[in-house]
Design a protein around this motif. Sequence first.
Motif, PDB file in Angstrom:
ATOM      1  N   GLU A 131       3.070  -8.947 -38.078  1.00 44.19           N
ATOM      2  CA  GLU A 131       2.141  -9.906 -37.470  1.00 44.19           C
ATOM      3  C   GLU A 131       2.897 -11.010 -36.738  1.00 44.19           C
ATOM      4  O   GLU A 131       2.534 -11.400 -35.630  1.00 44.19           O
ATOM      5  N   ALA A 132       3.969 -11.520 -37.320  1.00 47.53           N
ATOM      6  CA  ALA A 132       4.732 -12.609 -36.718  1.00 47.53           C
ATOM      7  C   ALA A 132       5.440 -12.179 -35.434  1.00 47.53           C
ATOM      8  O   ALA A 132       5.522 -12.955 -34.477  1.00 47.53           O
ATOM      9  N   PHE A 133       5.942 -10.950 -35.400  1.00 48.69           N
ATOM     10  CA  PHE A 133       6.703 -10.484 -34.247  1.00 48.69           C
ATOM     11  C   PHE A 133       5.838  -9.797 -33.196  1.00 48.69           C
ATOM     12  O   PHE A 133       6.261  -9.614 -32.073  1.00 48.69           O
ATOM     13  N   GLY A 134       4.652  -9.364 -33.572  1.00 46.10           N
ATOM     14  CA  GLY A 134       3.786  -8.681 -32.610  1.00 46.10           C
ATOM     15  C   GLY A 134       4.202  -7.249 -32.334  1.00 46.10           C
ATOM     16  O   GLY A 134       3.823  -6.674 -31.320  1.00 46.10           O
ATOM     17  N   CYS A 135       4.980  -6.675 -33.231  1.00 42.34           N
ATOM     18  CA  CYS A 135       5.411  -5.284 -33.114  1.00 42.34           C
ATOM     19  C   CYS A 135       5.784  -4.800 -34.512  1.00 42.34           C
ATOM     20  O   CYS A 135       5.918  -5.614 -35.423  1.00 42.34           O
ATOM     21  N   PRO A 136       5.960  -3.490 -34.709  1.00 43.82           N
ATOM     22  CA  PRO A 136       6.329  -3.010 -36.044  1.00 43.82           C
ATOM     23  C   PRO A 136       7.663  -3.584 -36.512  1.00 43.82           C
ATOM     24  O   PRO A 136       8.625  -3.655 -35.755  1.00 43.82           O
ATOM     25  N   ALA A 137       7.694  -4.011 -37.762  1.00 42.85           N
ATOM     26  CA  ALA A 137       8.922  -4.455 -38.419  1.00 42.85           C
ATOM     27  C   ALA A 137       9.149  -3.512 -39.593  1.00 42.85           C
ATOM     28  O   ALA A 137       8.325  -3.438 -40.497  1.00 42.85           O
ATOM     29  N   VAL A 138      10.233  -2.761 -39.550  1.00 46.05           N
ATOM     30  CA  VAL A 138      10.507  -1.767 -40.581  1.00 46.05           C
ATOM     31  C   VAL A 138      11.965  -1.856 -41.005  1.00 46.05           C
ATOM     32  O   VAL A 138      12.797  -2.428 -40.304  1.00 46.05           O
ATOM     33  N   SER A 139      12.263  -1.267 -42.139  1.00 43.36           N
ATOM     34  CA  SER A 139      13.646  -1.236 -42.607  1.00 43.36           C
ATOM     35  C   SER A 139      14.390  -0.097 -41.908  1.00 43.36           C
ATOM     36  O   SER A 139      13.784   0.841 -41.400  1.00 43.36           O
ATOM     37  N   LEU A 140      15.693  -0.191 -41.908  1.00 42.81           N
ATOM     38  CA  LEU A 140      16.530   0.820 -41.274  1.00 42.81           C
ATOM     39  C   LEU A 140      16.322   2.184 -41.925  1.00 42.81           C
ATOM     40  O   LEU A 140      16.276   3.204 -41.239  1.00 42.81           O
ATOM     41  N   ALA A 141      16.178   2.206 -43.248  1.00 50.30           N
ATOM     42  CA  ALA A 141      15.974   3.477 -43.950  1.00 50.30           C
ATOM     43  C   ALA A 141      14.701   4.168 -43.470  1.00 50.30           C
ATOM     44  O   ALA A 141      14.677   5.388 -43.294  1.00 50.30           O
ATOM     45  N   GLU A 142      13.641   3.404 -43.248  1.00 53.84           N
ATOM     46  CA  GLU A 142      12.388   3.992 -42.742  1.00 53.84           C
ATOM     47  C   GLU A 142      12.544   4.458 -41.305  1.00 53.84           C
ATOM     48  O   GLU A 142      12.033   5.507 -40.920  1.00 53.84           O
ATOM     49  N   ALA A 143      13.254   3.685 -40.504  1.00 54.28           N
ATOM     50  CA  ALA A 143      13.431   4.025 -39.098  1.00 54.28           C
ATOM     51  C   ALA A 143      14.286   5.276 -38.923  1.00 54.28           C
ATOM     52  O   ALA A 143      14.058   6.063 -38.003  1.00 54.28           O
ATOM     53  N   LEU A 144      15.268   5.462 -39.812  1.00 45.54           N
ATOM     54  CA  LEU A 144      16.165   6.613 -39.685  1.00 45.54           C
ATOM     55  C   LEU A 144      15.713   7.817 -40.502  1.00 45.54           C
ATOM     56  O   LEU A 144      16.390   8.834 -40.498  1.00 45.54           O
ATOM     57  N   ALA A 145      14.581   7.696 -41.204  1.00 48.42           N
ATOM     58  CA  ALA A 145      14.078   8.831 -41.985  1.00 48.42           C
ATOM     59  C   ALA A 145      13.833  10.002 -41.042  1.00 48.42           C
ATOM     60  O   ALA A 145      13.375   9.812 -39.915  1.00 48.42           O
ATOM     61  N   PRO A 146      14.160  11.209 -41.485  1.00 51.76           N
ATOM     62  CA  PRO A 146      13.927  12.372 -40.625  1.00 51.76           C
ATOM     63  C   PRO A 146      12.472  12.469 -40.210  1.00 51.76           C
ATOM     64  O   PRO A 146      11.570  12.158 -40.983  1.00 51.76           O
ATOM     65  N   ALA A 147      12.243  12.886 -38.988  1.00 49.28           N
ATOM     66  CA  ALA A 147      10.880  12.989 -38.459  1.00 49.28           C
ATOM     67  C   ALA A 147      10.035  13.937 -39.306  1.00 49.28           C
ATOM     68  O   ALA A 147       8.844  13.719 -39.486  1.00 49.28           O
TER      69      ALA A 147
END
Length: 169
Positions: A131-147
């Motif tokens: 909400e504060a950034f106006g875009c998704p904020a996620v951890s690196l582990a979630e971002a690099l999780a295999p598709a």
Amino acid sequence: MHQHRRRDRRPSARREPRSAGPPASPPGPDLAGADVVIVGYFSAKQKDFAVRMDAAAVGLTARGARVVGRAVQRRGVSDGGARKMTLPYSSRTLLSSGKAREVAALREKSGADAVIFLNTLTEHQRRVLTEAFGCPAVSLAEALAPATARARSSAPAPAPAPAPGDRAG
């Protein structure tokens, strides 16, 4: 004379009802062609923070993201104190309020599609930061999780297979 202790008259904290199981982690953002800002929260004792930020940038670039900014929050460098070095500045945002505003401005200026934290985020932190950034904020582990793992976590459970003696009909 002894005075009786009175009941604290402050309103009780409202709490959300707990679900039966652990909350399902939302799938990370699709990073192919996305512009991202990397944010890391490090104790002053962690001297390798630049190496960890570089490694995260390499991993995100390998997934198709373009790193357009970086921000580092250090704890205990100036006035943090030794006792508090491992604690987040804020339980809501992990960062100090000034650093959160700095990351929001960096995201706005760069037009980034997501903010990736090297640290793990709680569900509450993820919501507040998104909400504060106006875009998704996620951890690196979630971002690099295999598709495939992200797709499995959001796909419905398959129907059970029929028993060998059952007839379809």
